[in-house]
Design an enzyme around this catalytic site. Structure first.
Site, PDB file in Angstrom:
ATOM      1  N   ARG A 234       0.852  -1.180   0.000  1.00 13.85           N
ATOM      2  CA  ARG A 234       0.000   0.000   0.000  1.00 13.85           C
ATOM      3  C   ARG A 234       0.890   1.234   0.000  1.00 13.85           C
ATOM      4  O   ARG A 234       1.986   1.225   0.577  1.00 13.85           O
ATOM      5  CB  ARG A 234      -0.878   0.033   1.265  1.00 13.85           C
ATOM      6  CG  ARG A 234      -2.043  -0.949   1.252  1.00 13.85           C
ATOM      7  CD  ARG A 234      -3.151  -0.523   0.322  1.00 13.85           C
ATOM      8  NE  ARG A 234      -4.343  -1.376   0.458  1.00 13.85           N
ATOM      9  CZ  ARG A 234      -4.542  -2.511  -0.209  1.00 13.85           C
ATOM     10  NH1 ARG A 234      -3.598  -2.951  -1.040  1.00 13.85           N
ATOM     11  NH2 ARG A 234      -5.651  -3.198  -0.040  1.00 13.85           N
ATOM     12  N   GLU A 263      -4.746   7.086  -5.300  1.00 10.59           N
ATOM     13  CA  GLU A 263      -4.928   6.403  -6.593  1.00 10.59           C
ATOM     14  C   GLU A 263      -6.419   6.315  -6.932  1.00 10.59           C
ATOM     15  O   GLU A 263      -7.250   6.212  -6.005  1.00 10.59           O
ATOM     16  CB  GLU A 263      -4.295   5.012  -6.552  1.00 10.59           C
ATOM     17  CG  GLU A 263      -4.970   4.050  -5.585  1.00 10.59           C
ATOM     18  CD  GLU A 263      -4.242   2.712  -5.451  1.00 10.59           C
ATOM     19  OE1 GLU A 263      -4.914   1.690  -5.611  1.00 10.59           O
ATOM     20  OE2 GLU A 263      -3.014   2.712  -5.211  1.00 10.59           O
ATOM     21  N   HIS A 281      -2.156  -0.597  -9.880  1.00 16.72           N
ATOM     22  CA  HIS A 281      -2.670  -1.428  -8.789  1.00 16.72           C
ATOM     23  C   HIS A 281      -3.326  -2.689  -9.353  1.00 16.72           C
ATOM     24  O   HIS A 281      -4.503  -2.962  -9.133  1.00 16.72           O
ATOM     25  CB  HIS A 281      -3.671  -0.652  -7.941  1.00 16.72           C
ATOM     26  CG  HIS A 281      -3.922  -1.297  -6.611  1.00 16.72           C
ATOM     27  ND1 HIS A 281      -4.430  -0.612  -5.532  1.00 16.72           N
ATOM     28  CD2 HIS A 281      -3.750  -2.570  -6.195  1.00 16.72           C
ATOM     29  CE1 HIS A 281      -4.560  -1.443  -4.497  1.00 16.72           C
ATOM     30  NE2 HIS A 281      -4.150  -2.636  -4.879  1.00 16.72           N
TER      31      HIS A 281
END
Ligand code: 8YV
Length: 315
Positions: A234, A263, A281
């Site tokens: 993260r 994000e 991601h």
């Protein structure tokens, strides 16, 4: 018997949606024009939240749902779920560990290779004609045989380390304690010391308030002008301002990042840098793994409503 109301915080693939809608009355928060009004209109009946790792369930949302019984997370990271708010009302929380471990580790190692060997730039070198006009592609840096650090030797960190052994790398790790399965690797408790001895530093630990900015300015400086930072955990585990400053000044050679603060609206400074590999991601983003994750979300919900043991409980 009426289908239970569940709140779907973020979109799931169609193959999951079909299965969920067969069992539940699925309320899609992400499609609501006014989310607060949508929640207020349905709050009285919502018994479950189905969310995504990066979206979680805030204390405010949980407080608006008096009938909430369970939060099922599509992802292994549950740092965006307010666990204290859930504990206070005995609301169960589940996640989807194990099924995504290997994909995430695969992408982390791939990111190291792609960035260290300059493969994105190499493809451009071919496609824009530089190979013919400028000649040989500039030399990059070796991976095999060099020093790797793994910050967090949990499931994902262990699978990363296992893969790195295949590259004959000298591997060390940091964690809260030495791990019995860490044989062949050096245990270095201090993340600064781990970074100092590493050429490649993988950030693989679960994110929490305790780990926030564990990759500090000091860790980044210790990794240094020959070092590469790879983050598949993260963004909150990294002091992103310190990282940007180090990348911009050359105090850190490069980074390979799959996660970012705010994000998908990542800091535009990342997009101006040629020493960063940016990824959206998607470390667990394969069809096989996302189908397994979706099934685990549904299995947890089904177990809850059947009153039987949850497959993968967090609390
Ligand atoms: C998930 C993740 O795929 O597992 C997690 O915690 O961050 C990813 O692997 C993502 O959360 C799904 O939206």
């Amino acid at each position: 018997m009426a289908k239970p109301d569940i709140l779907l915080v973020g979109p799931y693939p169609e193959w999951d949606l079909v299965e969920l809608e067969a069992q539940y009355n699925v309320l899609k928060l992400y499609e609501a024009e006014d989310r607060d009004t949508f929640v207020q209109d349905h709050a009285g009946g919502i018994r479950a939240i189905a969310t995504r790792g990066e979206l979680g369930a805030s204390a405010d949302l949980i407080a608006q749902l008096p009938k909430l019984e369970i939060v099922s997370v599509y992802g292994v990271g549950y740092d965006a779920v307010n666990l204290d708010a859930c504990r206070a009302r005995s609301i169960r929380v589940t996640n989807t560990p194990d099924v995504l471990t290997n994909d995430v580790a695969d992408l982390g190692v791939a990111m190291m290779l792609v960035q260290s060997r300059g493969m994105i730039g190499a493809e451009t070198w071919v496609k824009d004609g530089s190979w013919g006009t400028k000649g040989l592609y500039p030399l990059k840096r070796r991976v095999w045989g060099r020093k790797a650090g793994v910050l967090g030797l949990g499931r994902i960190g262990f699978e990363v380390a296992k893969r790195l052994k295949g590259f004959d790398m000298d591997i060390a790790y940091s964690d809260v304690a030495e791990k019995p399965y860490g044989e062949g690797m050096t245990f270095i408790p201090d993340p600064v010391e781990l970074a100092r001895r590493s050429d490649f530093l993988f950030v693989t630990l679960a994110a929490s308030t305790v780990t926030r900015h564990i990759v500090s300015r000091q860790v980044i400086e210790a990794l240094g002008p020959e070092g590469m930072l790879i983050n598949i955990s993260r963004a909150s585990n990294i002091d992103e301002e310190a990282l940007l400053e180090a990348l911009e000044s050359g105090a850190l050679r490069s980074a390979a990042l799959d996660v970012f603060e705010a994000e998908p609206k990542l800091n535009p400074r990342f997009l101006k840098l040629d020493n960063v590999l940016v990824q959206p991601h998607h470390a667990s983003g394969t069809i096989e793994t996302r189908k397994a994750m979706g099934k685990l979300v549904r299995d947890n919900l089904a177990a809850h409503f059947a009153g039987v043991a949850l497959p993968t409980p967090v609390i």
